[in-house]
Design a protein around this motif. Structure first.
Motif, PDB file in Angstrom:
ATOM      1  N   THR A   1       4.398   2.995   2.915  1.00 25.04           N
ATOM      2  CA  THR A   1       4.860   4.123   2.104  1.00 25.04           C
ATOM      3  C   THR A   1       6.374   4.309   2.251  1.00 25.04           C
ATOM      4  O   THR A   1       6.979   5.018   1.447  1.00 25.04           O
TER       5      THR A   1
ATOM      6  N   ASN B   1       0.852  -1.181   0.000  1.00 24.27           N
ATOM      7  CA  ASN B   1       0.000   0.000   0.000  1.00 24.27           C
ATOM      8  C   ASN B   1       0.894   1.239   0.000  1.00 24.27           C
ATOM      9  O   ASN B   1       1.520   1.578   1.002  1.00 24.27           O
TER      10      ASN B   1
ATOM     11  N   GLN C   1      -7.018   1.799   3.436  1.00 24.53           N
ATOM     12  CA  GLN C   1      -6.274   2.104   4.658  1.00 24.53           C
ATOM     13  C   GLN C   1      -6.446   0.956   5.649  1.00 24.53           C
ATOM     14  O   GLN C   1      -7.531   0.399   5.795  1.00 24.53           O
TER      15      GLN C   1
ATOM     16  N   ASN D   1      -1.984  -3.426   4.523  1.00 25.27           N
ATOM     17  CA  ASN D   1      -0.644  -2.991   4.149  1.00 25.27           C
ATOM     18  C   ASN D   1      -0.154  -3.562   2.824  1.00 25.27           C
ATOM     19  O   ASN D   1       0.763  -3.005   2.220  1.00 25.27           O
TER      20      ASN D   1
ATOM     21  N   LYS E   1      -0.139   4.253  -0.420  1.00 27.13           N
ATOM     22  CA  LYS E   1      -0.910   5.448  -0.061  1.00 27.13           C
ATOM     23  C   LYS E   1      -0.943   5.688   1.440  1.00 27.13           C
ATOM     24  O   LYS E   1      -0.963   6.842   1.891  1.00 27.13           O
ATOM     25  N   TYR E   2      -0.962   4.587   2.212  1.00 26.60           N
ATOM     26  CA  TYR E   2      -1.093   4.718   3.668  1.00 26.60           C
ATOM     27  C   TYR E   2       0.089   4.048   4.364  1.00 26.60           C
ATOM     28  O   TYR E   2       0.493   2.942   3.999  1.00 26.60           O
TER      29      TYR E   2
END
Length: 534
Positions: free
Chosen positions: A303, A296, A424, A427, A298-299
């Motif tokens: 990241t 993921n 969100q 992961n 984005k969250y």
């Protein structure tokens, strides 16, 4: 709702450049030599196929069947085992403008959909408009997202005459033909779409392919019957039946007892037994597959680039391929498997180095370890060994301090959720992707194809430098120069740990010796059009 990842449950599951013109019927026609007409092929499938949308990828267990129901403008020749070249399908020839913006197709004449309606330039324009023009009465947002790469930058689509179609892009698109050969660019009957509507159409699929959809008993079987009017010659079979048999042992037993004639995804523990049976044939196929995890982007915490690199160094790919998958895979360095058009032999990937993984975790601020939530698709985990593979990698992660919790999710629900992007709190997701042509890098890593604009970059990966290289590749007609740009993209994606690349799989397919004419290509796709029963 995701289900827990219990061991008991787990163990139970077992081209062409600008200015080119191409004539493409010869290879397909040459393979059509049915020996004996009649008979129904019974197939054991590793999971229940999903709905048969012509424009949405519902996983390999479903996508494979699209090639038996539908045709595309151009296609890869699945009647040969290796080097499946681009051939004409609904198009007999095409011309590409020097700037790679305008593609003009001459269409095969006299082709009809299974409902008897004509497949002409207007019908194909209807399909493209439906997946690209929000003002179209049957516009489908999901289809447009799925086909964003091919149709997202169209300037116009013209039915020049009944058998001439012109597609004009706003920007150069040197890889457009390769994209059109993807299974999700299949052409459906406009009449059927209008009759059933977008929501119900996938339950009544109507294409121009060699077999017609005949019906489904959910959880029991999906039936298909011969298209007697197929433009390349009717199949020898009366039809074929797909039976979902998720348990690997059950599939092999059904093949040995004659309950089914053909099975997919033979478990490695059963390969020797199948090979020694004189009534059975087993063949391997190197799939254009990359199996791994999409973090993921984005969250947090995935990241963090160093965390993703630590995950990559933590995986013991050699042992996984040799001992768990028993040779039915090779370790992955990057996006493409050896033997695929997009394979780069000099890509620098990740080895197995737990110490380096721990150093990176400490540098990323996770020296005391961290928990991760990973979702995997139940049943069709992208591999017949998906359960054991995830268990093995779970232990790899644990050895460096990562407490990864794996949770199964019903397969089609998982596919639907992928279209919305990794949410969100999750992961990473585990995937088994079909990756053959370099143009797949456009689908996987372009920042404008993250949901909701597209649904082929579900991990929200964004890198301006990668975007710039991908744009340059689309405008580069010279194939060698385009390849070098794509290799730069791949190396940057590997360095970023955009995905956790793990292995490239081989497929073990087996059938009764009564089954004649089946070609087992190095691909997820195959056709039963050439099959007959002795």
């Amino acid at each position: 709702m995701p289900r827990s990842f219990s061991r008991r449950r787990l163990l139970s599951a077992a081209a062409l450049g600008a200015g080119a013109t191409f004539l493409g019927r010869r290879a397909i026609d040459a393979a059509a030599a049915p020996a004996k007409p009649g008979g129904t092929l019974i197939c054991g499938w590793e999971a229940e196929p999903g709905a048969f949308d012509n424009d949405i990828d519902r996983g390999a267990v479903t996508r494979t069947l699209l090639h038996n129901i539908y045709d595309r403008l151009v296609d890869r020749d699945m009647t040969v085992k290796v080097n499946q070249r681009l051939v004409g399908n609904l198009a007999t020839s095409w011309q590409v403008s020097p700037d790679a913006k305008t593609y003009t197709f001459k269409l095969r004449q006299g082709v009809k959909f299974h409902d008897g309606t004509p497949c002409d330039a207007e019908a194909i324009k209807f399909n493209i408009d439906r997946d690209s023009d929000p003002s179209h009465k049957y516009y489908t947002k999901a289809g447009a997202g799925s086909l964003k790469l091919g149709y997202g930058g169209l300037a116009r689509v013209e039915a020049v005459d009944r058998y001439t179609l012109r597609i004009v892009h706003q920007e150069p698109f040197a890889d457009f033909l390769q994209v059109l050969a993807f299974g999700t660019y299949s052409i459906a009957s406009p009449t059927a779409i209008q009759r059933y509507g977008n929501d119900d159409y996938p339950n009544h699929p109507v294409g121009t392919g060699p077999f017609k959809y005949a019906g489904r008993e959910k959880g029991v079987k999906v039936s298909f019957e011969r298209n007697p009017d197929y433009w390349a010659g009717a199949p020898a079979l009366d039809g074929f039946v797909v039976r979902p048999l998720p348990e690997a042992v059950t599939r092999v037993t059904a093949l040995k007892t004659g309950e089914v004639d053909w099975i997919n995804a033979v478990h490695p523990d059963s390969i020797d037994g199948v090979r020694s049976d004189p009534n059975l044939t087993l063949e391997l196929a190197q799939l254009p597959n990359t199996w791994g995890y999409i973090p993921n982007h984005k969250y947090p915490p995935t990241t963090n680039r160093q965390l993703r690199q630590a995950l990559s160094w933590a995986v013991d790919r050699e042992t996984l391929a040799r001992d768990v998958m028993k040779g039915l895979a090779v370790p992955a360095k990057g996006t493409h498997a050896p033997g695929t058009p997009g394979y780069g032999a000099n890509i620098r990937g990740y080895g197995y180095d737990p110490a380096k993984a721990k150093q990176l975790l400490a540098a990323a601020g996770f020296g005391n370890g961290l928990p991760l939530d990973v979702r995997i698709p139940a049943g069709g985990a992208g591999s017949p060994f998906g359960v054991q593979m995830n268990e093995f990698i779970q232990q790899n992660f644990k050895a460096v301090g990562i407490d990864a919790k794996f949770a199964e999710q019903e397969f089609q629900t998982f596919q639907n959720n992928m279209a919305n992007g990794v949410p969100q709190g999750i992961n990473a997701i585990q995937v088994g992707f079909s990756v053959d042509e370099f143009v797949n890098l456009q689908r996987m890593f372009r920042s404008d194809l993250v949901p909701p604009n597209g649904n082929t970059n579900p991990g929200w990966y964004r890198n301006p430098q990668v975007d710039s290289l991908l744009r340059r590749a689309l405008g580069t007609a010279n194939e060698a120069q385009r390849r070098q740009l794509y290799l730069q993209v791949e190396q940057r994606a590997v360095d970023d740990a955009a995905w956790i690349f793990v292995v490239h799989q081989r497929a073990a397919r087996a059938w009764n010796t009564r089954v004649r004419g089946f070609v087992n290509p190095n691909s997820y796709m195959f056709t039963f059009r050439t099959v007959s029963m002795a």
